[in-house]
Design a protein around this motif. Sequence first.
Motif, short mmCIF file in Angstrom:
data_model
loop_
_atom_site.label_atom_id
_atom_site.label_comp_id
_atom_site.label_asym_id
_atom_site.label_seq_id
_atom_site.Cartn_x
_atom_site.Cartn_y
_atom_site.Cartn_z
N TRP A 173 30.81 49.51 50.70
CA TRP A 173 31.83 49.58 49.64
C TRP A 173 33.03 50.40 50.11
CZ3 TRP A 173 34.56 53.04 46.76
CH2 TRP A 173 35.13 52.58 45.58
N ARG A 182 34.94 48.48 52.85
CA ARG A 182 35.62 47.30 52.32
C ARG A 182 36.92 47.67 51.62
NH1 ARG A 182 31.77 44.45 48.56
NH2 ARG A 182 30.91 43.62 50.51
N TYR A 183 36.86 48.64 50.71
CA TYR A 183 38.03 48.90 49.87
C TYR A 183 39.04 49.84 50.54
CZ TYR A 183 35.72 46.24 46.31
OH TYR A 183 35.13 45.20 45.63
N TRP A 215 36.81 39.66 52.90
CA TRP A 215 36.74 40.15 51.52
C TRP A 215 37.11 39.03 50.53
CZ3 TRP A 215 40.71 40.58 47.87
CH2 TRP A 215 40.35 41.21 46.68
N ARG A 233 34.62 37.51 47.81
CA ARG A 233 34.98 37.59 46.39
C ARG A 233 34.94 36.21 45.76
NH1 ARG A 233 39.54 37.56 43.03
NH2 ARG A 233 39.44 39.11 41.35
N GLN A 234 35.45 35.21 46.47
CA GLN A 234 35.40 33.85 45.95
C GLN A 234 33.96 33.39 45.76
OE1 GLN A 234 37.66 31.58 48.80
NE2 GLN A 234 39.64 32.09 47.87
N ARG A 249 31.34 35.33 45.16
CA ARG A 249 30.77 36.04 44.02
C ARG A 249 31.25 35.45 42.69
NH1 ARG A 249 31.92 40.52 47.32
NH2 ARG A 249 33.83 40.94 46.13
N LEU A 250 32.54 35.12 42.63
CA LEU A 250 33.08 34.53 41.41
C LEU A 250 32.48 33.16 41.14
CD1 LEU A 250 36.88 35.47 41.74
CD2 LEU A 250 35.20 36.46 40.18
#
Length: 466
Positions: A19, A22-23, A435, A439-440, A442-443
Amino acid sequence: MTSLSFSSFASNLRRICLWIHRYTGLVMAGFLIMAGITGSLLAFHEELDDMFNYKLAQIERQDGPQLPIATLHDKVIAAYPEYNFSSMPTSLEADKSAVFSVDRARGQSAKNQPKAPFQEVYVNPYNGDIVGTRDKDAWAWRNTMWKVFWLHRDLLLGDIGKLLLGLIALIWTINCFIGFYLTFPRAINGKKALQKTVPKTTPKKRASFIKRWLPAWKIRRKTNTFKLNYDLHHAFGLWLWLMLFVIAWSSVGFNLKSVYQPVMQVLVGFEGREGKREEKGKSKTTDKSSEQAMSAVAPMSTETGSNTFVNKANSIAYLTEQAHIAAQKNGVTVQQTLGIRRLTEEGQWQMRFKTDKDVGTHGGASSITVSAATGKVEKVNFGYQSAFGNKIDQWCSTLHMGHIGQGNAHLLYQIFLAMIGLAVAVLSATGVYLWVKARQSRLKQKLTIKNKFSNHYGKLAIKKQL
């Protein structure tokens, strides 16, 4: 700690590190892409600067002899008597102008002395004509590389940009270790291991840590775009890790000294770049060999009313000779003289030079200081005799700036440094790509679950209505 609790701890630690990586990576990405691309250009700063500034820097090669550097210096002082030019180059090139820099006024002298509208004066070494002056702060084509430099150094925002990039560099340094840790193979899931029944036959031995870690160093050729970016991100980060760490940490040294210096003092005994060097390499008396050299270089005063032994006309030859003598006594060789300046208030001349044991041509270079009145060697600082902590600092800054090697070796390192800059940009870009794809995914997964949930309860509602 049991294997189950250790596995749980390792899993949670990895999740937290992922985490953070990543951010913070997303926050740094734009800055590092910019720094990587500009850094690649700055690996060839001098060459590109001469290209953009060719009208001033380049001259036509001539068959005749060049004028003495002291004569060229006199021409500059005569043209701009209101400014100080205490330094001179120690050598000239056949197809380049001689460059003289205006002294930077500091402290009280800055109030009394008018600020020059330029920083450099370019002189034709064959006839002494002033080719022109250069204000490196101006927005002009010839200053392109200097704008690239300040964009790289402080985002063209001055102290605010310097502080911001210093913080980015600090986060990057920490992220180097986090990223390195994340390439390690995952720990065994203790819960799943306990749920498995014990087989009657001997269980297959698990591969060693090195074998399980080895794939992280490789780039798969025949694969999809996501896996290629994943491999590039991991492999580049591992293969270039040490150099990336040096670049990141030295960036903290350039922009965030309040953090860099205390850490270096604790870890390696760093004494500070501004501190006095009074440990090794200083000679406060003139030996017989130095006295013999004094008589070999006869004083040729070109300064009105000057009775000094070392003057502008003979300063380069005399200090070069003294540097060779001092270097020979210490078992080293002078490879290159870097510049000379007159210390007016102290009544001294000082020359910087590089020996075969020095680190680079800037922070790790050597210097010799002599009395202008007597020619006595006041002190000699050999860069290679610096304290251990200072050597580490010199190596970091020299590797970052590319001031290392000569000839082909220097060219090869410039190419390597430019590739490192591009690698930084690639690592940041692939990190952002991974990332976005994650994210895509996960969505999409959430949307699928939501649709299944809606369909399930929608069917139940229909049945009730029937």
